[in-house]
Design a protein around this motif. Sequence first.
Motif, PDB file in Angstrom:
ATOM      1  N   SER A 201       0.830  -1.197   0.000  1.00  0.00           N
ATOM      2  CA  SER A 201       0.000   0.000   0.000  1.00  0.00           C
ATOM      3  C   SER A 201       0.862   1.242   0.000  1.00  0.00           C
ATOM      4  O   SER A 201       1.797   1.363   0.793  1.00  0.00           O
ATOM      5  CB  SER A 201      -0.921   0.027   1.226  1.00  0.00           C
ATOM      6  N   ARG A 202       0.528   2.180  -0.882  1.00  0.00           N
ATOM      7  CA  ARG A 202       1.237   3.456  -0.921  1.00  0.00           C
ATOM      8  C   ARG A 202       0.822   4.373   0.225  1.00  0.00           C
ATOM      9  O   ARG A 202       1.375   5.455   0.392  1.00  0.00           O
ATOM     10  CB  ARG A 202       0.983   4.163  -2.261  1.00  0.00           C
ATOM     11  N   ASP A 203      -0.155   3.943   1.006  1.00  0.00           N
ATOM     12  CA  ASP A 203      -0.602   4.759   2.131  1.00  0.00           C
ATOM     13  C   ASP A 203       0.343   4.687   3.318  1.00  0.00           C
ATOM     14  O   ASP A 203       0.121   5.340   4.324  1.00  0.00           O
ATOM     15  CB  ASP A 203      -2.001   4.312   2.591  1.00  0.00           C
ATOM     16  N   MET A 208       4.750   0.099   1.509  1.00  0.00           N
ATOM     17  CA  MET A 208       5.017   0.249   0.088  1.00  0.00           C
ATOM     18  C   MET A 208       6.434  -0.224  -0.242  1.00  0.00           C
ATOM     19  O   MET A 208       6.810  -0.273  -1.414  1.00  0.00           O
ATOM     20  CB  MET A 208       4.841   1.704  -0.361  1.00  0.00           C
ATOM     21  N   SER A 209       7.186  -0.594   0.783  1.00  0.00           N
ATOM     22  CA  SER A 209       8.546  -1.088   0.571  1.00  0.00           C
ATOM     23  C   SER A 209       8.586  -2.588   0.839  1.00  0.00           C
ATOM     24  O   SER A 209       7.626  -3.178   1.322  1.00  0.00           O
ATOM     25  CB  SER A 209       9.530  -0.369   1.492  1.00  0.00           C
ATOM     26  N   GLU A 274       1.621  -1.555  -6.024  1.00  0.00           N
ATOM     27  CA  GLU A 274       1.878  -0.494  -5.050  1.00  0.00           C
ATOM     28  C   GLU A 274       3.199  -0.687  -4.307  1.00  0.00           C
ATOM     29  O   GLU A 274       3.534   0.090  -3.413  1.00  0.00           O
ATOM     30  CB  GLU A 274       0.709  -0.382  -4.074  1.00  0.00           C
ATOM     31  N   CYS A 275       3.941  -1.719  -4.683  1.00  0.00           N
ATOM     32  CA  CYS A 275       5.304  -1.879  -4.160  1.00  0.00           C
ATOM     33  C   CYS A 275       6.188  -0.845  -4.851  1.00  0.00           C
ATOM     34  O   CYS A 275       6.263  -0.792  -6.078  1.00  0.00           O
ATOM     35  CB  CYS A 275       5.814  -3.293  -4.434  1.00  0.00           C
ATOM     36  N   ASP A 276       6.854  -0.015  -4.073  1.00  0.00           N
ATOM     37  CA  ASP A 276       7.655   1.074  -4.613  1.00  0.00           C
ATOM     38  C   ASP A 276       8.853   0.537  -5.390  1.00  0.00           C
ATOM     39  O   ASP A 276       9.521  -0.405  -4.955  1.00  0.00           O
ATOM     40  CB  ASP A 276       8.138   1.963  -3.458  1.00  0.00           C
ATOM     41  N   ARG A 282      10.954  -3.245  -6.282  1.00  0.00           N
ATOM     42  CA  ARG A 282       9.969  -4.139  -6.906  1.00  0.00           C
ATOM     43  C   ARG A 282      10.645  -5.082  -7.882  1.00  0.00           C
ATOM     44  O   ARG A 282      10.295  -6.267  -7.952  1.00  0.00           O
ATOM     45  CB  ARG A 282       8.875  -3.322  -7.615  1.00  0.00           C
ATOM     46  N   ALA A 471      -6.480   3.303  -3.659  1.00  0.00           N
ATOM     47  CA  ALA A 471      -5.200   3.947  -3.955  1.00  0.00           C
ATOM     48  C   ALA A 471      -5.352   5.086  -4.952  1.00  0.00           C
ATOM     49  O   ALA A 471      -4.563   6.035  -4.957  1.00  0.00           O
ATOM     50  CB  ALA A 471      -4.216   2.910  -4.501  1.00  0.00           C
ATOM     51  N   ARG A 474      -5.472   8.668  -3.489  1.00  0.00           N
ATOM     52  CA  ARG A 474      -4.165   9.290  -3.226  1.00  0.00           C
ATOM     53  C   ARG A 474      -3.610   9.924  -4.496  1.00  0.00           C
ATOM     54  O   ARG A 474      -3.124  11.055  -4.490  1.00  0.00           O
ATOM     55  CB  ARG A 474      -3.192   8.235  -2.689  1.00  0.00           C
ATOM     56  N   GLU A 475      -3.701   9.190  -5.594  1.00  0.00           N
ATOM     57  CA  GLU A 475      -3.172   9.706  -6.856  1.00  0.00           C
ATOM     58  C   GLU A 475      -3.915  10.967  -7.278  1.00  0.00           C
ATOM     59  O   GLU A 475      -3.319  11.907  -7.795  1.00  0.00           O
ATOM     60  CB  GLU A 475      -3.285   8.613  -7.933  1.00  0.00           C
TER      61      GLU A 475
END
Length: 596
Positions: A201-203, A208-209, A274-276, A282, A471, A474-475
Motif C-alpha cells: 500500500s502506498r498509504d 510500500m517497501s 503499489e510496491c515502490d 519491486r 489507492a 491518493r493519486e
Amino acid sequence: MGIPEWAMHVKTLKYHLDTVKNQLSKLDEDKEIDKSALPLDPTIKELLRSYASKLRDIHDLARKRKIGLQHTTGVIEERLRDLEEAFERYTSGLHRFVASTVDHVRENLSLVDHSFLQKALSANPSRAKTINAYGVQHSQCRPGTRIKTLEAIRQWVNDVDSTNWMFCLLDFAGSGKSTVSKHMDREWNSDQKLMARFFFSRDSAEMMSIERFCPIVANAFASRDHNFKEVMKEFQSQENYNLLSFEEQFKGLIVDPLKALNRPAILIIDALDECDNAHGHRDELLNIISTQLSSIPHLRVFVTGRPERDIKQWATTTTGVHCTNFLRLEGNHDDVERYIKERLSDLPSSLQAKVSRVVENAEGVFIWARIACDLLCKTVDKQALLNSLGKEVTLDYLYTIALEQSIPKDGYSRRAAVMVLGMILSVRRPLSIAELVQLSPNPDAVEAVVTSLGSILLYKDREDPIRLIHATLREFLASATNAGPWFVQLGLGHYNLAAGCIDILIGVTREEPGQGSNTMDDTFKRVIDYSWESWGDHCGDSNRKLGLNKRVTDFIDVGYEYLLDDSIRAISDRFVPVVSLCRVNMVGLFRPTPLK
C-alpha cells in the motif's frame, strides 16, 4: 563563440539564478514561520563563495571583451565549464547536507536511552494491530458476485497436478482485485490452510517497501505451523540476521522453512503494483519470487495488481504463471450491474430508468460503482447526480463530487479539509481520528473533516486507523492538475506531522521521569510511540524546514537530561555537538531546484 552557444550558456546561467532564487524564497517563507534566521553551514557557504567567484570571472571576461580586449573563445569556454562544475559541487554538497542532517541527528539520538518513552508506552497490544493494518478495508465479495473468478482460483489451488504455481490476477484500478484476495484469504483461513498474506500500500512508507515483507510473511506462516517457526528461529539466531540482504532474509525466513515442511502452503501478494520501485525494490522482489518460490514443492502463490508494464511482462514471461483478468474469467460485467441495481433499489421508480446508464458507465469498475452509489444514497438532489453519472465520468470526477458534497464551500472549511487530508496522506502508518487530533495544528477540524468524508475515507470509530477507500484517491489528491482546489501538498502534510510529533515529545520530556505515564490513555501512548519513530522522517520530507528548526532544538535542549541514561553520561560530550548541529544545520534543509 556563435550565437547558439551563447544562448545555451545564458540559459544555463538563468537556471542557476532561478535555483538560488528558489532557495532564497524558501528561506524567506520559513523565516516568517520561525521569526529567526540562522547561519548556514560553513561548508555550504564556501561552496557558494567558490561559485560566486567563478561567476565574477565570467563577468570580468565579458566586460573586457566588450571594451575591445582580446580573449580567446577557449578561455571563455573553460571559465564556463569551471562555473558549471562549481555550481554542481554547490548543489551536490547542499543535497548531501540536507540528506544527512536529520539522519545524523537521529543516528546520534540512537545512542540515547529513551526508556522514559518505553515506560510511558508500557504494554501496548494495540500497536501490533497497526503494523500491517492494510487490506482490512476490503470485505468479502458480495453474494452472487465474482462467482467464476472465485471458482477458478479454488480449482487452481486444489489441483495438485497443475504446473502453474502462481495465479496472477491483473486488472485496472478499482476492479475489485483486493476484494477477491480478501475473500480467498478468509476462506483459506477458515479451511485451516497454511498461508500468509502481504498487502502492499502506498498509504504507508512501511507497506510500500519490501523492508517488512519477509518478517510479516514469515510470522504469518509461523503462527500456523510450529515446525516452520522452529526453522525460522534457527535462522534468526544468527547475529544481526536482520542486517542481511533482502534476498538472504527471503531465503532464510520464507524459502528454507517452507522447503523443510514439504506441505501445501499458500502465499497471497496483494496490490503488487503499489510496491515502490524507486530504488529497484519491486524489480528485486519480482526476480526473487520467480527464482526462489518456483522451486518450493506444494506452494501456491496468488498475486493481484494493476497490469503495469514491468509486472505484466514478468507475469507473462515467467514459467508456471497463469496470468488473467476479470473479463476473461467472468466474460461480462454482470457483477457490477447486480451490485448497482441492488444498492439503488430504493430509488423512486421515476429514477430507476436512469440506473442502466450508471451501470453502463461503470464499465466493470467496482470502486466507481461503490462511490457512485454512496453519493446517490447521500445526496439530496438525486436527479441531478443521476444525470451526471449517466455521462462518461471518471473516478477523479467522483472524488471531486464527494469532496464538493461533503465539505462546506467557504474557504476556511476547504483549507481545513486539505490540511487534514494532507496529514492522512503523509502518515507513515494509518492513524485514527483520536491520534490525528493529538498531532494536528487544528484539532477541532480533524473529526469534522473525516466524518464528513465517509464516502471516500474508511474507519469504524475514533480509535480505528483511517484508510483511503482506494489507492486512486491518493493519486487524485496528489495531482495539482486533477485535484484542482483539493490538491494536497504532501510536504505540508509532513510539516504538520513533524511539528505535531516534536511538540508531543517536548511535552513528554518535560515530565519528571516516572510521572504521568500511569495516567496516559492508550491513544496518547500510541501517539508518543508514533512521534518517536516518525519525527525525523517527517522533518526530512517537510517543505518547511526552517519552521521546524526551533522545535527540533527545543526538543534536544528540553529532553537532554531525560534522554541521557546514567550508563552513557560518560559520552555526553559526543552528544552535545548534536545540539549545535541542529541549530546550525536545520536552516539548510531546504531543497534547491533539482538539476535537469
